[in-house]
Structures are given as structure tokens and as C-alpha cells.
Scaffold this motif. Sequence first.
Motif, PDB file in Angstrom:
ATOM      1  N   MET A  66     -41.810  66.743   4.050  1.00 30.05           N
ATOM      2  CA  MET A  66     -40.387  66.379   4.037  1.00 30.05           C
ATOM      3  C   MET A  66     -39.826  66.554   2.619  1.00 30.05           C
ATOM      4  N   GLN A  67     -38.734  67.283   2.498  1.00 31.66           N
ATOM      5  CA  GLN A  67     -38.119  67.523   1.205  1.00 31.66           C
ATOM      6  C   GLN A  67     -37.188  66.377   0.836  1.00 31.66           C
ATOM      7  N   LEU A  68     -36.788  66.339  -0.437  1.00 29.20           N
ATOM      8  CA  LEU A  68     -36.002  65.213  -0.916  1.00 29.20           C
ATOM      9  C   LEU A  68     -34.647  65.112  -0.215  1.00 29.20           C
ATOM     10  N   HIS A  69     -34.041  66.249   0.127  1.00 35.65           N
ATOM     11  CA  HIS A  69     -32.747  66.152   0.813  1.00 35.65           C
ATOM     12  C   HIS A  69     -32.907  65.548   2.209  1.00 35.65           C
ATOM     13  N   ASP A  70     -34.071  65.774   2.840  1.00 34.76           N
ATOM     14  CA  ASP A  70     -34.336  65.115   4.124  1.00 34.76           C
ATOM     15  C   ASP A  70     -34.521  63.607   3.927  1.00 34.76           C
ATOM     16  N   VAL A  71     -35.233  63.252   2.846  1.00 32.48           N
ATOM     17  CA  VAL A  71     -35.441  61.831   2.540  1.00 32.48           C
ATOM     18  C   VAL A  71     -34.108  61.129   2.333  1.00 32.48           C
ATOM     19  N   TRP A  72     -33.204  61.789   1.621  1.00 35.82           N
ATOM     20  CA  TRP A  72     -31.920  61.147   1.353  1.00 35.82           C
ATOM     21  C   TRP A  72     -31.024  61.103   2.581  1.00 35.82           C
ATOM     22  N   PHE A  73     -31.171  62.027   3.489  1.00 38.69           N
ATOM     23  CA  PHE A  73     -30.468  61.910   4.762  1.00 38.69           C
ATOM     24  C   PHE A  73     -30.936  60.658   5.500  1.00 38.69           C
ATOM     25  N   VAL A  74     -32.248  60.425   5.500  1.00 36.06           N
ATOM     26  CA  VAL A  74     -32.797  59.234   6.154  1.00 36.06           C
ATOM     27  C   VAL A  74     -32.312  57.967   5.456  1.00 36.06           C
ATOM     28  N   LEU A  75     -32.293  57.974   4.121  1.00 36.11           N
ATOM     29  CA  LEU A  75     -31.847  56.797   3.382  1.00 36.11           C
ATOM     30  C   LEU A  75     -30.369  56.496   3.641  1.00 36.11           C
ATOM     31  N   ILE A  76     -29.545  57.535   3.702  1.00 32.23           N
ATOM     32  CA  ILE A  76     -28.128  57.325   3.981  1.00 32.23           C
ATOM     33  C   ILE A  76     -27.938  56.817   5.405  1.00 32.23           C
ATOM     34  N   ALA A  77     -28.716  57.354   6.335  1.00 31.08           N
ATOM     35  CA  ALA A  77     -28.674  56.841   7.711  1.00 31.08           C
ATOM     36  C   ALA A  77     -29.063  55.369   7.739  1.00 31.08           C
ATOM     37  N   PHE A  78     -30.065  54.989   6.939  1.00 31.28           N
ATOM     38  CA  PHE A  78     -30.489  53.593   6.861  1.00 31.28           C
ATOM     39  C   PHE A  78     -29.374  52.710   6.314  1.00 31.28           C
ATOM     40  N   LEU A  79     -28.668  53.184   5.288  1.00 29.64           N
ATOM     41  CA  LEU A  79     -27.579  52.402   4.709  1.00 29.64           C
ATOM     42  C   LEU A  79     -26.441  52.210   5.696  1.00 29.64           C
ATOM     43  N   TRP A  80     -26.068  53.271   6.415  1.00 26.31           N
ATOM     44  CA  TRP A  80     -25.016  53.137   7.417  1.00 26.31           C
ATOM     45  C   TRP A  80     -25.454  52.222   8.557  1.00 26.31           C
ATOM     46  N   THR A  81     -26.715  52.302   8.932  1.00 26.29           N
ATOM     47  CA  THR A  81     -27.225  51.438   9.995  1.00 26.29           C
ATOM     48  C   THR A  81     -27.172  49.973   9.565  1.00 26.29           C
ATOM     49  N   GLY A  82     -27.603  49.694   8.334  1.00 30.59           N
ATOM     50  CA  GLY A  82     -27.527  48.337   7.823  1.00 30.59           C
ATOM     51  C   GLY A  82     -26.095  47.839   7.732  1.00 30.59           C
ATOM     52  N   TYR A  83     -25.190  48.724   7.338  1.00 24.65           N
ATOM     53  CA  TYR A  83     -23.775  48.334   7.248  1.00 24.65           C
ATOM     54  C   TYR A  83     -23.219  47.962   8.610  1.00 24.65           C
ATOM     55  N   PHE A  84     -23.479  48.788   9.621  1.00 31.80           N
ATOM     56  CA  PHE A  84     -22.934  48.495  10.941  1.00 31.80           C
ATOM     57  C   PHE A  84     -23.604  47.286  11.584  1.00 31.80           C
ATOM     58  N   PHE A  85     -24.890  47.058  11.286  1.00 30.67           N
ATOM     59  CA  PHE A  85     -25.564  45.868  11.798  1.00 30.67           C
ATOM     60  C   PHE A  85     -24.911  44.604  11.239  1.00 30.67           C
ATOM     61  N   LEU A  86     -24.652  44.577   9.919  1.00 32.11           N
ATOM     62  CA  LEU A  86     -24.113  43.388   9.273  1.00 32.11           C
ATOM     63  C   LEU A  86     -22.598  43.287   9.422  1.00 32.11           C
ATOM     64  N   GLU A  87     -21.906  44.361   9.119  1.00 33.80           N
ATOM     65  CA  GLU A  87     -20.448  44.321   9.214  1.00 33.80           C
ATOM     66  C   GLU A  87     -19.998  44.310  10.677  1.00 33.80           C
ATOM     67  N   GLY A  88     -20.897  44.697  11.576  1.00 34.34           N
ATOM     68  CA  GLY A  88     -20.546  44.681  12.995  1.00 34.34           C
ATOM     69  C   GLY A  88     -20.210  43.281  13.465  1.00 34.34           C
ATOM     70  N   PHE A  89     -21.109  42.309  13.234  1.00 30.34           N
ATOM     71  CA  PHE A  89     -20.783  40.949  13.670  1.00 30.34           C
ATOM     72  C   PHE A  89     -19.698  40.347  12.789  1.00 30.34           C
ATOM     73  N   ASP A  90     -19.596  40.840  11.550  1.00 29.26           N
ATOM     74  CA  ASP A  90     -18.542  40.415  10.624  1.00 29.26           C
ATOM     75  C   ASP A  90     -17.169  40.773  11.205  1.00 29.26           C
ATOM     76  N   PHE A  91     -16.993  42.035  11.608  1.00 29.35           N
ATOM     77  CA  PHE A  91     -15.750  42.449  12.258  1.00 29.35           C
ATOM     78  C   PHE A  91     -15.558  41.703  13.577  1.00 29.35           C
ATOM     79  N   GLY A  92     -16.652  41.507  14.320  1.00 24.76           N
ATOM     80  CA  GLY A  92     -16.559  40.807  15.595  1.00 24.76           C
ATOM     81  C   GLY A  92     -16.022  39.398  15.435  1.00 24.76           C
ATOM     82  N   ILE A  93     -16.479  38.694  14.403  1.00 23.84           N
ATOM     83  CA  ILE A  93     -15.974  37.346  14.142  1.00 23.84           C
ATOM     84  C   ILE A  93     -14.479  37.386  13.854  1.00 23.84           C
TER      85      ILE A  93
END
Length: 333
Positions: free
Chosen positions: A1-28
Motif C-alpha cells: 500500500m502506497q502513502l496516498h492509499d494510506v492517506w485516503f484511508v486516514l481521511i475516510a477515518f476522519l470523516w467517519t469519526g466526524y459523522f459518528f460524533l457530529e451525527g448525534f450532535d446534529f440529531g440533538i
Amino acid sequence: MQLHDVWFVLIAFLWTGYFFLEGFDFGIGVLTKLLARDRQEKRVLINTIGPVWDGNEVWLISAAGATFAAFPEWYATLFSGFYLPMLLILICLILRGVAFEYRVKRPEERWQRNWEHTIFWTSLLPAVLWGVIFGNIVFGVKIDAHKEYVGSLLDLLNPYALLGGLVTLTLFTFHGAVFASLKTVGDIRERARRMAAVLGPIAAVMAVGFLGWTQADKGDSTSLVAMIVAVVALVAALGANRLGREGWAFAFSGLTVVAVVTMLFLTLFPNVMPSTLNESWNLTVSNAASSPYTLKIMTWGAGFAAPLVMLYQGWTYWVFRKRIGTQHIAEAH
């Protein structure tokens, strides 16, 4: 796996964490209109996210910053082509933060009511717009040979993207109702559970339609697994909510959000923004990435900073883990 693939995964992880946390935040925020019966109950709901809402938005800043540094072509095309919806989200997030802080600064009824309206609308609009934006990212947009978006605002309002907006709205509101039942006591807790029981099936219908469309158009075996996990987790969340197991219900509703976002990124890879004009004009993890040296420096920095941020935020949730109710709300002066 090349570094640009690693960073795609990391960015996907950041967006996933954002929607997990901000999701219930917006829901409230949405539930301050749908669930709360009076100002005291609105204060209870707002206080459930009071210590953490701003920390949740760190994930958005990190995701945007990582995209800018790791994939500048992706960042430039995304934030210029989607300028208006992105700007609207930014305005909503600014006003939302101001509303949380200024709502109780004055005792007048009109003052507090206007800020409460602001909290509702600045929670609802981003919840819809993020679904529309990611629906377009996955479905593809008009990108020319110069890696520039050449479509219009109306092109972003296609049926697939609009369905994505409804999915994020209903799923985040369901996620928020489950979180409210987990964090409150008394009558509002029971009504939050009943609200979740109503919202869950609506979110399930929307999600199955959207994910089925995604799988049929762009999916493979790995995205199918993520889709199955999302559907099963949503059903499990409804079951746990019905049994009064709020902790498990929240875990499964969160897993639903994670699985949905994961499926979108799985169907997107190796592209970061497909072109509907010509497949050879797709922005990919290779042609949109920064230099290998830049990615290497970023990897060392992220490896040091990211665990510290996650530990600190986890500690924050642990400190403010107790339930609250109307009896914990001081009378307004």
C-alpha cells in the motif's frame, strides 16, 4: 500500500469519526424542536452535548486539513465546485456555536426563542447538506480535463444526492434520539426512546434505498459487506432500543453510521471524485495526491498527534458521562 492509499484511508477515518460524533450532535439539535416540550427540556438536550459539541467539530477541521495537505487537487475541486453548500454549512456551524453560547445571555423570551430556532435550523441544514455533498462525491460530478468542476448548483441537486441528504438527516436524528435516551433520566428519556422507535424505521427505509442504489451502481463485494453491516446494525439498534438497552442501542446506531460512511468510501476508491464527463478525467488517489515526501512528513506528524487528540476527547466523554434530567437544570434568573 502506497502513502496516498494510506492517506485516503486516514481521511475516510476522519470523516467517519466526524459523522459518528457530529451525527448525534446534529440529531440533538433537531430534537430540540421534535422532542423537547418546554425550555427546560431543551436545556437538558443541549446540555447533553454542551461539553463535547465543539470537540466533535475538530474531526471536520482535521478531515478538511488532511485533504488540503494530502490531496490538494481533490481539495481544490471539492471546495470550489461545492462552494455554495460548503459555505452554507460553514455559516450554520458558526451560528450554531454562537447560539449555544448566547442563548442564555439574556432572559427575554424572544431572545432565547430566536437562538433556539437557530440551533434547530443550523443542525438540520448541515445534516442534509453533508448527505447531498457526499452523494455527489460518490455518484460523480462534471469534472473536465483540467480537474475543474464545470457543473452548476442545480447539477448537485440530483435524485441520488437528495436521497443521500434525507438518509443523513433521518439517520443522524435517530442517532441523536438514541443518544438522548442514553444521557437523560425521567420522562424525556422515555420519550426519546419512543422517538427513536419512530425514526429508526424511517431511516432504515431511506438507507436501504440509498445503499441499494449505491451498491447497484458502483458496489463490489466489500461494499456489499459494509451495506449488510449497516442494515443489521440499524435493526439491532432498534431492537436494543425497544428493550431499553440504551448503551447497546447507541453502539449499534453508531455502527450504522460508520458502516454507511465506510461503504461510500469503499465504492469511491481508488477515485476521490469521479467525473461524469469522461472516466479518464477522474480525480484519483494518485493524480490528486501531494508528493511522496509531503505525505511522508504528514504521516509522521499524524502518527504523533492523532492518538493524543483521540485520548483527550475520549477522556472528555468519560468525565461528562453521567445522565442529566430536568432536576439538574437550575431555575433561570
